[in-house]
Design an enzyme around this catalytic site. Structure first.
Site, PDB file in Angstrom:
ATOM      1  N   GLU A  63       0.839  -1.202   0.000  1.00 52.84           N
ATOM      2  CA  GLU A  63       0.000   0.000   0.000  1.00 52.84           C
ATOM      3  C   GLU A  63       0.874   1.252   0.000  1.00 52.84           C
ATOM      4  OE1 GLU A  63      -2.950   1.057  -0.266  1.00 52.84           O
ATOM      5  OE2 GLU A  63      -4.372  -0.546   0.195  1.00 52.84           O
ATOM      6  N   ARG A 121      -8.482  -0.128  12.784  1.00 57.84           N
ATOM      7  CA  ARG A 121      -7.102   0.316  12.669  1.00 57.84           C
ATOM      8  C   ARG A 121      -7.049   1.525  11.739  1.00 57.84           C
ATOM      9  NH1 ARG A 121      -4.396  -0.886   7.898  1.00 57.84           N
ATOM     10  NH2 ARG A 121      -5.220  -2.563   6.580  1.00 57.84           N
ATOM     11  N   ASN A 180      -5.773   3.596   8.530  1.00 56.24           N
ATOM     12  CA  ASN A 180      -5.519   3.106   7.183  1.00 56.24           C
ATOM     13  C   ASN A 180      -4.882   4.204   6.327  1.00 56.24           C
ATOM     14  OD1 ASN A 180      -5.690   0.800   5.432  1.00 56.24           O
ATOM     15  ND2 ASN A 180      -7.361   1.798   4.322  1.00 56.24           N
ATOM     16  N   ASN A 235     -10.253   5.149   2.368  1.00 56.34           N
ATOM     17  CA  ASN A 235      -9.242   5.004   1.322  1.00 56.34           C
ATOM     18  C   ASN A 235      -9.198   6.226   0.404  1.00 56.34           C
ATOM     19  OD1 ASN A 235      -7.452   2.743   1.100  1.00 56.34           O
ATOM     20  ND2 ASN A 235      -9.259   1.409   0.961  1.00 56.34           N
ATOM     21  N   ASP A 259      -9.672   1.875  -4.143  1.00 51.77           N
ATOM     22  CA  ASP A 259      -8.658   1.796  -3.099  1.00 51.77           C
ATOM     23  C   ASP A 259      -7.852   3.096  -3.106  1.00 51.77           C
ATOM     24  OD1 ASP A 259      -6.820   0.840  -1.175  1.00 51.77           O
ATOM     25  OD2 ASP A 259      -6.941  -1.187  -1.949  1.00 51.77           O
TER      26      ASP A 259
END
Length: 291
Positions: free
Chosen positions: A15, A99, A101, A147, A197
């Protein structure tokens, strides 16, 4: 146009590609492997840092040799020389299934990061702003998977998505205060199995979205229309970023293994860091965190 594997490190959940114009180095992460990687634009001099928890994103700091990292348990400083991490703030204590991101830095040096539900089922996530004075402010909530945060070239429009909403949103962004307003649908994601994403914006104001599980990169014009689609060699593409000395190479991260059992089969290049050349398009320099 040509697509090449720049570095093959088989990231479990690759990522967050980030080209730092000052050091002329490309950073990217393995969220699940809890690693940060760094390389040159040629894919040489690869360096890695181990982290104590899963990582969602990072930003290079203006001060010293280090970064601010969004780990599963909050914002931390990372010292590149020693590898030590120090907690800044945990905005979601008592939420073990969440969490932090994806995140990016605005033109004024603030770090905007969203959180996610690790089971990708409940709208438990939020969008946060970490200011240079290290205070944390909530900007948005009711998100499943945060995202794709990025800005128009002038910084006045903020783009963001909840991956499973099938939409990419645009907001008015106040560069003075770091606040968002006037949420609207920028684009509807046309996909059956995939989801929006990571994203970036190029110098022409077009937004590039990695559509994970579909193996596609989609370029949207500033009015939200699809301008082109690039088919990648693997399905689990996760994020994009322009970089290189001329900001004209598009870097793409991918997953070797998805966090949930969706489309588990992929080619042997899964988990690679890709570079796309000869697009004839340049990116916008990314800002450093102003602390």
């Amino acid at each position: 146009m040509r697509i090449e594997v720049l570095v093959d490190v088989k990231t479990i959940l690759g990522e967050g590609p980030l080209w730092d114009v000052e050091s002329e180095r490309l950073f990217w992460i393995d969220s699940k492997g809890a690693n940060i990687f760094r390389t040159t634009h040629r894919g040489t001099e690869v360096r890695a840092w181990d982290l104590p928890a899963m990582i969602g994103s990072l930003a290079i700091r203006k001060r010293g040799d280090g970064a601010v990292v969004a780990l599963s348990d909050g914002f931390h400083f990372l010292d590149f020389a020693t590898g030590e991490v120090a907690l800044i703030n945990n905005p979601e204590p008592g939420m073990p299934t969440n969490r932090l991101n994806d995140g990016k830095v605005d033109k004024c040096g603030r770090f905007i990061v969203g959180s996610m539900d690790t089971l990708e089922a409940g709208a438990n996530g939020s969008l946060y702003r970490l200011d240079p004075d290290l205070t944390v402010h909530k900007l948005e909530d009711n998100i499943i998977v945060s995202n794709g945060p990025c800005w128009s070239p002038d910084g006045g429009t903020f783009y963001f998505c909840d991956s499973w909403s099938r939409e990419i949103w645009a907001y008015d962004y106040d560069l003075v205060t770091g606040s968002i307003s006037e949420k609207r649908t920028f684009a509807t994601v046309d996909t059956v199995n995939g989801a929006a994403d990571g994203a970036t914006v190029d110098a022409e104001g077009c937004l590039w979205s990695a559509q994970v599980y579909d193996g596609k990169l989609v370029r949207y014009t500033p009015d939200g229309k699809v301008e082109r689609v690039i088919e990648m060699p693997v399905k689990k593409v996760s994020s994009v970023m322009f970089g290189g000395p001329n900001l004209d190479v598009l870097y793409v991260t991918s997953m070797a293994k998805p966090p949930l059992p969706r489309n588990p089969h992929d080619g042997i290049q899964r988990g690679s860091l890709f570079a796309i050349y000869d697009l004839g398009i340049k990116g916008v320099p990314e800002s450093r965190f102003a602390a």
